[in-house]
Design a protein around this motif. Structure first.
Motif, mmCIF file in Angstrom:
data_model
loop_
_atom_site.group_PDB
_atom_site.id
_atom_site.type_symbol
_atom_site.label_atom_id
_atom_site.label_comp_id
_atom_site.label_asym_id
_atom_site.label_seq_id
_atom_site.Cartn_x
_atom_site.Cartn_y
_atom_site.Cartn_z
ATOM 1 N N UNK A 146 0.830 -1.211 0.000
ATOM 2 C CA UNK A 146 0.000 0.000 0.000
ATOM 3 C C UNK A 146 0.862 1.257 0.000
ATOM 4 N N UNK A 147 1.931 1.238 0.807
ATOM 5 C CA UNK A 147 2.755 2.437 0.949
ATOM 6 C C UNK A 147 3.639 2.678 -0.277
ATOM 7 N N UNK A 148 4.233 1.598 -0.828
ATOM 8 C CA UNK A 148 5.214 1.748 -1.895
ATOM 9 C C UNK A 148 4.630 1.554 -3.287
ATOM 10 N N UNK A 149 3.383 1.039 -3.353
ATOM 11 C CA UNK A 149 2.761 0.741 -4.648
ATOM 12 C C UNK A 149 3.602 -0.282 -5.427
ATOM 13 N N UNK A 150 4.137 -1.259 -4.706
ATOM 14 C CA UNK A 150 4.911 -2.343 -5.306
ATOM 15 C C UNK A 150 4.198 -3.649 -4.971
ATOM 16 N N UNK A 151 3.926 -4.506 -5.951
ATOM 17 C CA UNK A 151 3.237 -5.770 -5.646
ATOM 18 C C UNK A 151 4.020 -6.586 -4.622
ATOM 19 N N UNK A 152 3.287 -7.158 -3.683
ATOM 20 C CA UNK A 152 3.940 -7.951 -2.630
ATOM 21 C C UNK A 152 4.656 -9.165 -3.213
ATOM 22 N N UNK A 153 4.141 -9.710 -4.310
ATOM 23 C CA UNK A 153 4.753 -10.897 -4.908
ATOM 24 C C UNK A 153 6.135 -10.613 -5.490
ATOM 25 N N UNK A 169 13.450 -2.847 14.701
ATOM 26 C CA UNK A 169 14.097 -3.649 13.674
ATOM 27 C C UNK A 169 14.261 -2.822 12.409
ATOM 28 N N UNK A 170 15.318 -3.117 11.647
ATOM 29 C CA UNK A 170 15.576 -2.453 10.371
ATOM 30 C C UNK A 170 15.602 -3.507 9.271
ATOM 31 N N UNK A 171 14.807 -3.287 8.220
ATOM 32 C CA UNK A 171 14.738 -4.191 7.078
ATOM 33 C C UNK A 171 14.908 -3.379 5.800
ATOM 34 N N UNK A 172 15.083 -4.092 4.678
ATOM 35 C CA UNK A 172 15.120 -3.424 3.382
ATOM 36 C C UNK A 172 14.463 -4.323 2.348
ATOM 37 N N UNK A 173 13.947 -3.696 1.291
ATOM 38 C CA UNK A 173 13.189 -4.392 0.249
ATOM 39 C C UNK A 173 14.007 -4.403 -1.033
ATOM 40 N N UNK A 174 14.091 -5.590 -1.673
ATOM 41 C CA UNK A 174 14.693 -5.734 -2.991
ATOM 42 C C UNK A 174 13.603 -6.099 -3.987
ATOM 43 N N UNK A 175 13.640 -5.475 -5.161
ATOM 44 C CA UNK A 175 12.689 -5.789 -6.239
ATOM 45 C C UNK A 175 13.489 -6.003 -7.517
ATOM 46 N N UNK A 176 14.135 -7.175 -7.677
ATOM 47 C CA UNK A 176 14.979 -7.397 -8.865
ATOM 48 C C UNK A 176 14.194 -7.407 -10.166
ATOM 49 N N UNK A 177 12.877 -7.675 -10.102
ATOM 50 C CA UNK A 177 12.072 -7.728 -11.333
ATOM 51 C C UNK A 177 11.579 -6.362 -11.764
ATOM 52 N N UNK A 178 11.859 -5.331 -10.956
ATOM 53 C CA UNK A 178 11.394 -3.979 -11.282
ATOM 54 C C UNK A 178 12.609 -3.109 -11.541
ATOM 55 N N UNK A 179 12.648 -2.453 -12.687
ATOM 56 C CA UNK A 179 13.783 -1.606 -13.034
ATOM 57 C C UNK A 179 13.866 -0.432 -12.071
ATOM 58 N N UNK A 180 15.089 0.038 -11.770
ATOM 59 C CA UNK A 180 15.228 1.162 -10.835
ATOM 60 C C UNK A 180 14.524 2.424 -11.289
ATOM 61 N N UNK A 181 14.345 2.574 -12.596
ATOM 62 C CA UNK A 181 13.705 3.792 -13.082
ATOM 63 C C UNK A 181 12.199 3.760 -12.942
ATOM 64 N N UNK A 182 11.664 2.596 -12.620
ATOM 65 C CA UNK A 182 10.211 2.495 -12.494
ATOM 66 C C UNK A 182 9.738 3.220 -11.256
ATOM 67 N N UNK A 183 8.642 3.880 -11.367
ATOM 68 C CA UNK A 183 8.093 4.623 -10.217
ATOM 69 C C UNK A 183 7.476 3.656 -9.235
ATOM 70 N N UNK A 184 7.903 3.772 -7.998
ATOM 71 C CA UNK A 184 7.395 2.875 -6.959
ATOM 72 C C UNK A 184 6.513 3.579 -5.965
ATOM 73 N N UNK A 185 6.252 4.845 -6.195
ATOM 74 C CA UNK A 185 5.389 5.562 -5.245
ATOM 75 C C UNK A 185 4.485 6.506 -5.993
ATOM 76 N N UNK A 186 3.325 6.741 -5.466
ATOM 77 C CA UNK A 186 2.363 7.681 -6.014
ATOM 78 C C UNK A 186 1.924 8.615 -4.913
ATOM 79 N N UNK A 187 1.225 9.640 -5.294
ATOM 80 C CA UNK A 187 0.775 10.629 -4.306
ATOM 81 C C UNK A 187 -0.127 9.975 -3.287
ATOM 82 N N UNK A 188 0.229 10.159 -2.006
ATOM 83 C CA UNK A 188 -0.563 9.536 -0.948
ATOM 84 C C UNK A 188 -1.948 10.151 -0.845
ATOM 85 N N UNK A 189 -2.066 11.411 -1.272
ATOM 86 C CA UNK A 189 -3.375 12.052 -1.170
ATOM 87 C C UNK A 189 -4.401 11.405 -2.069
#
Length: 662
Positions: free
Chosen positions: A148-155, A182-202
């Motif tokens: 929901x926050x990052x607009x990235x599919x959980x899969x 705790x500190x974690x980080x997310x990897x999305x190897x199937x998504x190019x770095x240039x792809x937008x992963x966030x949209x306006x929360x409003x």
């Protein structure tokens, strides 16, 4: 207070022994989440088969209702099935033996397991997301929130940073034995770095599945709670959860930060108008829980009428028989009797003092006497102050004059604020006086407590001036209520002179100690650097020696290999023919690079390869040396090895020489 501290230390020790949690801060956090209930805290960490752990109470007491996070206490009734009653609906006043405020048995006998709240800071590319979940949740729920926050599919997410390695989405957080933060980080190897992963929360605030992060500051405890709530959660439910965490009943909660549109506790968070995705709030206990408070607030402060709260949080001060003569003529006490929390008692004292004598008064320290002593005596020498303990007694005729004329004088207020930590206590009630004497005995010794006992009621109020020393605290002066502003100021200044002289000595000692520690730190650092340099030098020498050993081993292996080849070639050579033989004989003389000559007879029909093998058997392989004739100069190693000596014109005799290849 001392008994309570000792009890908590015993509870902490028992909790660590039962759970095996060595981190004291984590153990205290778990106990605070369960209101220092040992059984509930152990259930939260080591759940039993049936989800709860029975308390060792009597069978009669265990028949009461379980206490949950939203349950309300019930008044004593003749049968267990009697409906819950409130103070307003009771037909007759409850007797002292059945009062809901003084239960004869513990109010909680079967404790429901309360899950820990875990904080996760998740980094994804240039974004950071705060997630708060209870430990009963699964790892997959973190991904759902991040989706929901990052607009990235959980899969497509790979959640990294777990100390135990990669975990599946179905893994329960409790099974990972995580710390609170705790500190974690997310990897999305199937998504190019240039792809937008966030949209306006409003644009997402209209959805019903969004989550709000509420950062709630508990002002008295100076502690922040970061809690994650779905948008469908009501304000009332949020307040009840905060009541469980802070022990502040809902009707005594005073909030700051709710928007003006949040006018009803039944509103959901989505409809309340709070900021998305994160909103800051603060909460504290009302200084006076009287229901007829009419002061207007600039912010929206909502008081809930939640079911049993009115009965649970009945007025803290019982009805005095003297009120039959008219409550309007009776002053409210400066401090409630038998208050469990010293901070709450002093908040009440400060509010009542301001109501009686105005806002121009010394700033009273809110906290325990021990905390006030720590603030005054145990900082850096330059920051230390004297401790002024004001003891109030409403039954003394001097109290009103001393407070209004001395304690509220501008000069006294200014001098106390600049040079003193001022702590106050009301000794009007015997219970409060006994509690003060216990605190004084613990912190200043029995002499101070005995001194306070010798003062009669009409000699109050008292102002004790205490100075901290290396070995013990010393009472410099005891100022009685029958004094003047000038005399009070002179005695304060006299105490300040003694303190200043002592402070200068302490500053000098502290500076000398810090200088010695600085020299020691510099020496330790120089020694550490020297050891580091020696270590690096030793490691470089060891590496060099190891490399020499390796090169020597390689060289020896190479020589052994060449020697083995030489021997095999030497054994494979045909025997040297006799000069008197019937076949043509070729006699060859070969000069080596060292000047020596190799002389041997070969059959004229012998192949050049036999000549090459002979030369190689003497240590001159054809891949390193070339075989040349003298005149004309020819390179024999370039000829076909299948030729015989006669075809190579090395018959009947020839002188050759060896030359190293470039």
């Amino acid at each position: 207070a001392s008994d309570s501290n000792m009890d908590r230390e015993m509870i902490l020790a028992d909790f660590q022994a039962c759970t095996g949690i060595d981190n004291i801060a984590e153990a205290i956090t778990l106990l605070e989440l369960n209101n220092w209930d040992l059984v509930a805290a152990i259930n939260g960490v080591i759940p039993q088969e049936n989800g709860i752990l029975q308390s060792n109470f009597s069978s009669e007491a265990s028949q009461t209702e379980p206490y949950g996070p939203h349950s309300q206490p019930e008044a004593t009734a003749p049968t267990p099935s009697a409906p819950p009653s409130t103070a307003s609906s009771s037909s007759s006043p409850p007797s002292s033996s059945s009062s809901a405020f003084c239960p004869a048995l513990p109010s909680r006998h079967i404790v429901e397991r309360q899950p820990r709240m875990l904080n996760f800071r998740v980094e994804y590319r240039q974004r950071s997301v705060e997630v708060v979940l209870d430990e009963s949740s699964a790892v997959g729920e973190i991904k759902n929130i991040l989706e929901t926050e990052l607009q990235v599919p959980a899969s497509k997410m790979q959640l990294k940073g777990w100390k135990s390695g990669d975990v599946s989405d179905s893994t329960a957080l409790r099974s990972l034995h995580l710390p609170k933060n705790n500190s974690l980080y997310v990897l999305t190897p199937d998504i190019a770095p240039s792809a937008s992963t966030s949209q306006s929360s409003s644009a997402q605030q209209g959805t019903s599945d969004q989550n709000y992060l509420l950062i709630i500051s508990h002002r008295e405890a100076q502690r922040d709670y970061s809690l994650n709530f779905p948008a469908s959660k009501t304000i009332q439910e949020v307040k009840r959860n905060i009541s469980d965490l802070t022990n502040i009943p809902v009707r005594h909660q005073q909030w700051d930060g709710w928007p003006a549109s949040a006018t009803n506790d039944t509103m959901t968070l989505a409809a309340s108008g709070i900021s998305y995705p994160c909103h800051h709030l603060s909460v504290c206990r009302r200084s006076s829980p009287a229901p007829d408070q009419t002061d207007e607030c600039t912010d929206v402060h909502m008081v809930s009428d939640s079911e049993g709260d009115d009965f649970e949080d009945a007025p803290e001060f019982g009805v005095d028989e003297s009120e039959v003569f008219g409550s309007s003529c009776r002053k409210s006490p400066m401090m409630p009797e038998n208050s469990e929390n010293e901070g709450d008692a002093l908040l009440h004292f400060t509010a009542e003092f301001s109501r009686r004598y105005g806002d121009c008064h010394p700033v009273f320290f809110i906290g325990t006497l021990e905390a006030a002593s720590q603030e005054a005596f145990y900082g850096k020498a330059r920051d230390r102050k004297l401790l002024a303990i004001y003891l109030h007694n409403d039954e003394s005729v001097l109290s009103n004059v001393f407070c209004s004329q001395m304690m509220c004088a501008d000069s006294i207020v200014s001098y106390l604020s600049q040079n003193f930590i001022t702590w106050a206590w009301d000794v009007t009630k015997e219970a409060n006086k006994a509690r003060l004497l216990t605190m004084c005995t613990r912190h200043f010794g029995s002499v101070v407590a005995q001194t306070i006992r010798t003062y009669k009621t009409d000699q109050f109020p008292l102002l004790l001036i205490v100075m901290g020393k290396r070995t013990s605290n010393e009472v410099l002066n005891v100022i009685q209520g029958n004094t003047t502003v000038d005399e009070l100021m002179m005695r304060l200044m006299g105490a300040m002179e003694i303190f200043t002289a002592q402070q200068q000595e302490d500053i000098k000692d502290e500076d000398e100690r810090e200088a010695r520690e600085m020299v020691k730190r510099e020496q330790d650092e120089a020694y550490r650097l020297s050891l580091e340099a020696d270590r690096k030098k030793r490691e470089a020498q060891e590496r060099e020696e190891a490399e020499q050993v390796r090169q020597e081993r390689i060289r020896k292996e190479h020589e052994d290999e060449r020697e083995a080849i030489r021997r095999s070639l030497e054994q494979a050579l045909p025997p040297e023919p006799n000069e008197e033989g019937a076949e043509p004989i070729s006699k060859l003389r070969i000069r080596t690079p060292s000047g020596e000559f190799l002389v041997r007879r070969f059959l004229g029909s012998c192949k050049l390869q036999v000549l090459f093998d002979f030369v190689a058997s003497k240590g001159y392989p054809s891949d390193e040396f070339k075989l040349l004739t003298t005149f004309p100069r020819r390179n024999i190693t370039q000829l076909d090895p299948a030729w015989n000596l006669m075809e190579a014109k090395l018959f009947p005799q020839e002188t050759l020489f060896l030359e190293a290849k470039e």
